[in-house]
Design an enzyme around this catalytic site. Structure first.
Site, PDB file in Angstrom:
ATOM      1  N   ASN A  23       8.723   0.143   8.495  1.00 31.48           N
ATOM      2  CA  ASN A  23       7.291   0.081   8.821  1.00 31.48           C
ATOM      3  C   ASN A  23       6.892   0.967   9.990  1.00 31.48           C
ATOM      4  OD1 ASN A  23       7.138  -1.609   6.681  1.00 31.48           O
ATOM      5  ND2 ASN A  23       6.866  -3.477   7.866  1.00 31.48           N
ATOM      6  N   ASP A 304       6.781 -11.310   8.162  1.00 33.73           N
ATOM      7  CA  ASP A 304       7.854 -10.721   7.354  1.00 33.73           C
ATOM      8  C   ASP A 304       9.172 -11.496   7.468  1.00 33.73           C
ATOM      9  OD1 ASP A 304       6.865  -7.220   7.741  1.00 33.73           O
ATOM     10  OD2 ASP A 304       6.054  -8.883   6.591  1.00 33.73           O
ATOM     11  N   ARG A 396      13.520  -1.797  -1.791  1.00 31.88           N
ATOM     12  CA  ARG A 396      12.360  -1.064  -1.253  1.00 31.88           C
ATOM     13  C   ARG A 396      12.457  -0.980   0.263  1.00 31.88           C
ATOM     14  NH1 ARG A 396       7.501  -3.895  -1.796  1.00 31.88           N
ATOM     15  NH2 ARG A 396       6.976  -2.356  -0.203  1.00 31.88           N
TER      16      ARG A 396
END
Ligand code: EPZ
Length: 416
Positions: A23, A304, A396
């Protein structure tokens, strides 16, 4: 479709090096569009989302070269300004190229990223802010067409500290005419790291690390090389693995300084955690203690790691609860944990969890990126074998979760 197979219920012992931050890397890659030159990012994670973002940049005319986790982005030629529907749907965070394209080329075409299993994920805050900066935005169905005769610095206030909207405003403001003052900005470490990259490229940003950012537009930027920091969510994932299975471990290149709330919570649950230099040492001898956890924007407990927290509370002693305040649909993994014997009752945005001390191996499926990783952690705390399908979600964001958990002593492998 590959399957991850975990043999659980034995303490971990080992050491692992933490990958670069997904991120942080993704918005940094978008930032490269702002500069008619080369931006080099080191310690880039080798994950699907990075490869997808490379494809988006290349479809616009950039040249990307990724070797040994060093990514060179040559953005001298940006001929196309459209994010394809396929890329837009594959990766929701593709929407953060909007601000950079408007700043660089004065136009951008993209698709509504759409919802996913963790929530509807609208982009109204992104679009509203860009309009305030002088962008004309047309929405035709799921297509978005944005254009401007020149972005203008202005006062922008976000009603919610959206990470993506903050990134879009930052990237647009760097090349806008005049000064943009952004209030209500997200304060996640990834925003601070993006600001530091942009400053190194020649942007003029004040208030870095706060919710009020002042950005003075510049005409040009310069070639820059920047090191992507360790991924704090991957760090939290592997700390959770040791807590769930018991044992001890050393995590290298993690980012303890950005996990204050998480480490505090883990200590309340009984973990011994010490950070020295670039290493985080964790030891867990007992079953986790049940606590109450509420997710919130940084510096609160990160959404998260909410699925990881659900696993820890499921193998704890006692009753705990978990409140999710960021994404309305982020409890999907509870259904999979039920198959492993977890006692979780979902009431709206709250999960009430009765810890059983352990779980039972089962056949489960990953519903999303972090939920899938949480199932691997759950498998390490389960008696018997756990088989995780749809594990493409996990790749991912994790370079190789089997490699990493194996280096901590976990019995886990991927069956292709
Ligand atoms: C980023 O997503 C992260 N993704 C997410 O990580 C993370 O969970 C999230 O920030 C929160 O920390 C990346 O950085 C690539 P938001 P983003 O905009 O930017 C609402 C992972 O697993 N909202 O801060 O999409 C939204 O619906 C991923 O690595 C609006 O209502 O998150 C949500 O409820 C998952 N309108 C909340 O704000 C908007 O225009 C937070 O979203 C934008 C957001």
């Amino acid at each position: 479709m590959s399957v991850i197979v975990v043999q659980g219920y034995c303490p971990l012992k080992g050491e692992v090096e933490i990958q670069g931050s997904k991120n942080a890397a993704l918005p940094m890659m978008a930032a490269a569009l702002l500069h008619k030159g080369t931006t080099i990012l080191k310690h880039v994670p080798m994950i699907q989302d990075v490869f997808c973002m490379m494809g988006i940049l290349e479809s616009m005319g950039c040249k990307c070269c990724l070797k040994d986790r060093t990514l060179a982005i040559d953005a001298r030629e940006v001929a196309d300004t459209e994010v394809s529907r396929e890329d837009g749907k594959a990766m929701r965070s593709s929407i953060i190229v909007l601000g950079a394209l408007l700043g660089r080329c004065g136009e951008a075409k993209a698709y509504y990223p759409g919802g996913c299993s963790i929530g509807s994920r609208p982009i109204d805050l992104h679009l509203e802010a860009l309009k305030q900066m002088g962008a004309e935005i047309e929405e035709e169905g799921e297509r978005i067409r944005a254009g401007t005769t020149g972005l203008r610095g202005t006062a922008v206030s976000l009603s919610y500290p959206s990470v993506g909207a903050t990134e879009n405003v930052l990237l647009a403001a760097v090349r806008a005419e005049g000064v943009t003052v952004l209030t209500g900005a997200a304060m996640e470490p990834e925003i601070e790291q993006l600001c530091r990259l942009l400053s190194a490229m020649g942007a003029r940003i004040e208030g870095i690390g706060t919710s009020r950012l002042r950005i003075e537009g510049v005409d040009s930027l310069k070639d820059t090389t920047y090191h992507v920091p360790g991924d704090r969510i991957v760090t939290g994932t592997y700390l959770s693995a040791v807590m769930a299975a018991g044992g001890e471990a050393v995590l290298r290149k993690g980012s303890a300084e950005h996990l204050g709330c998480v480490i505090g919570t883990m200590r309340r649950m009984g973990a011994e955690i010490a950070a020295d230099g670039d290493a985080i040492r964790i030891r867990m001898e007992e079953r986790p203690r049940a606590v109450s956890i509420e997710t919130s924007p940084y510096p609160g407990f990160p959404t998260d790691l909410q699925s990881m927290a659900m696993v820890l509370l499921s193998v704890s002693q006692g009753r705990g609860d978990l409140k999710e305040t960021v994404f309305e649909g982020r409890f999907a993994t509870a259904k999979q944990l039920h198959k492993m014997g977890a006692e979780i009752i979902i009431e709206g945005t709250k999960a009430r969890i009765t810890g059983k001390g352990f779980l039972n191996g089962a056949a489960v499926q990953a519903c999303d990126l972090r939920g899938g990783a949480a199932l691997a952690v759950a498998g390490l705390a389960a008696r018997g074998e756990t088989r995780i399908t749809r594990c493409h979600h996990i790749y991912r964001g994790y370079e190789d979760i089997c490699r990493d958990l194996k280096s901590l002593g976990g019995s886990i492998q991927r069956e292709l």
